[in-house]
Scaffold this active site. Structure first.
Site, PDB file in Angstrom:
ATOM      1  N   VAL A  71       7.155  -7.075  -0.018  1.00  0.00           N
ATOM      2  CA  VAL A  71       8.607  -7.090  -0.152  1.00  0.00           C
ATOM      3  C   VAL A  71       9.074  -5.649  -0.226  1.00  0.00           C
ATOM      4  O   VAL A  71       8.422  -4.804  -0.842  1.00  0.00           O
ATOM      5  CB  VAL A  71       9.052  -7.865  -1.411  1.00  0.00           C
ATOM      6  CG1 VAL A  71      10.541  -7.674  -1.670  1.00  0.00           C
ATOM      7  CG2 VAL A  71       8.740  -9.350  -1.270  1.00  0.00           C
ATOM      8  N   CYS A  72      10.197  -5.364   0.418  1.00  0.00           N
ATOM      9  CA  CYS A  72      10.815  -4.045   0.390  1.00  0.00           C
ATOM     10  C   CYS A  72       9.835  -2.989   0.931  1.00  0.00           C
ATOM     11  O   CYS A  72       9.096  -3.251   1.877  1.00  0.00           O
ATOM     12  CB  CYS A  72      11.296  -3.727  -1.021  1.00  0.00           C
ATOM     13  SG  CYS A  72      12.486  -2.376  -1.135  1.00  0.00           S
ATOM     14  N   ASN A  73       9.796  -1.810   0.316  1.00  0.00           N
ATOM     15  CA  ASN A  73       8.905  -0.769   0.828  1.00  0.00           C
ATOM     16  C   ASN A  73       7.471  -0.941   0.352  1.00  0.00           C
ATOM     17  O   ASN A  73       6.641  -0.043   0.535  1.00  0.00           O
ATOM     18  CB  ASN A  73       9.427   0.632   0.514  1.00  0.00           C
ATOM     19  CG  ASN A  73       9.592   0.905  -0.958  1.00  0.00           C
ATOM     20  OD1 ASN A  73       9.087   0.167  -1.805  1.00  0.00           O
ATOM     21  ND2 ASN A  73      10.301   1.983  -1.286  1.00  0.00           N
ATOM     22  N   GLY A 109      12.539  -7.925   3.653  1.00  0.00           N
ATOM     23  CA  GLY A 109      13.242  -6.641   3.694  1.00  0.00           C
ATOM     24  C   GLY A 109      13.441  -6.074   2.298  1.00  0.00           C
ATOM     25  O   GLY A 109      12.573  -6.179   1.445  1.00  0.00           O
TER      26      GLY A 109
END
Length: 284
Positions: free
Chosen positions: A161-163, A213
């Site tokens: 998830v995310c970075n 994202g």
């Protein structure tokens, strides 16, 4: 904040009503949920829709699913708290949390998350989730990378998830694979051989690799994972139980919608963000 349990609630014994509510929220029928919430009027016309079989699940109901969430100092709470909320409510699913040395980790904003297991003590997992953070210095260390790579290579599903996708990509496991990432960092993925895709949910290799994202996308991501593992009806049931019915007050969650002056504010805070090349500590 401490949570190292599986789906069975810890603490003092539940009374009969408590057991009924807990079981309904995890496994019960929509009719039972409606009774607990106080009647069918709240549910409206949803029951026939939710009663449909939906998509076919990858796992049979009696097959266990083991999920490992990687924790580290500097991580973002919501990146894994959203998915955790969903995963814990799936039947026959065990969720574990681990960090390099076990014990407490200090997340972004000083939030302490406790009683994580040691990564080295976990032999394997069906699904590994690497959340993102405001500082990736810790999970980018060689000893952390080695443990994440070991577990990812043996997992049926590798997710982020995310970075957190940057952490996975740095291990080499995402080489040539499509992946989501927070919009401010997405173009950094190519520096590690991964292919950044600016979508809220991305999968590759028929779902072996799945990613969400930025930050809040973790909830959408987890519902899609739930549907893949346990079927659409289980995912829809969980979405209803947690009342995930987003209605943001502003259309400012992505650069394609945000006003230019707001984008400029983010660029000032995170130089290069609007080009997907913002820097985060720990990433070269």
């Amino acid at each position: 904040m401490t949570d190292n349990s599986n789906n069975h609630a810890a603490g003092k014994p539940l009374n009969r009503a408590g057991h009924a509510r807990r079981d309904a929220l995890k496994f019960g029928s929509v009719a039972t949920l409606g009774a607990i919430l106080g009647g069918g009027a709240l549910l409206g016309h949803a029951t026939p829709v939710l009663a449909q079989a939906g998509s076919k699940a990858e796992l049979a109901p009696n097959e266990p699913l083991n999920i490992l969430i990687v924790n580290y100092d500097g991580g973002t709470l919501l990146d894994f708290a959203g998915p955790s909320e969903i995963f814990h409510r799936l039947p026959n699913t065990n969720v574990r949390y681990a960090s390099l040395n076990g014990g407490n980790v200090t997340l972004e904003f000083g939030v302490v998350y406790g009683k994580t297991e040691r990564l080295a003590d976990i032999e394997q997992t069906d699904l590994i989730l690497v959340p993102g953070g405001s500082d990736l210095s810790v999970p980018m260390r060689p000893e952390y990378q080695a443990q994440i790579r070991r577990l990812a290579e043996g997992a049926k599903h590798v997710t982020s998830v995310c970075n957190g996708s940057l952490v996975l990509a740095a291990t080499g496991i995402l080489n040539g694979k499509r992946s989501a990432c927070h919009w401010a960092f997405i173009n950094k993925l190519s520096e590690y051989g991964a292919i950044g895709v600016p979508d809220r949910f991305v999968e590759d290799d028929n779902g072996r690799f799945m990613s969400g994202g930025g930050v809040t996308a973790g909830i959408d991501f987890a519902l899609r994972v739930a549907a893949k593992m346990r079927g659409q009806q289980a995912a829809e049931f969980t979405q209803l139980v947690i009342e995930y019915d987003p209605a943001p007050p502003f259309h400012s969650g992505h650069p394609r919608d945000a006003r230019p002056e707001v984008i400029a504010m983010v660029d000032k805070e995170l130089p290069g963000a609007s080009r997907g090349l913002a820097r985060v500590p720990g990433v070269r």
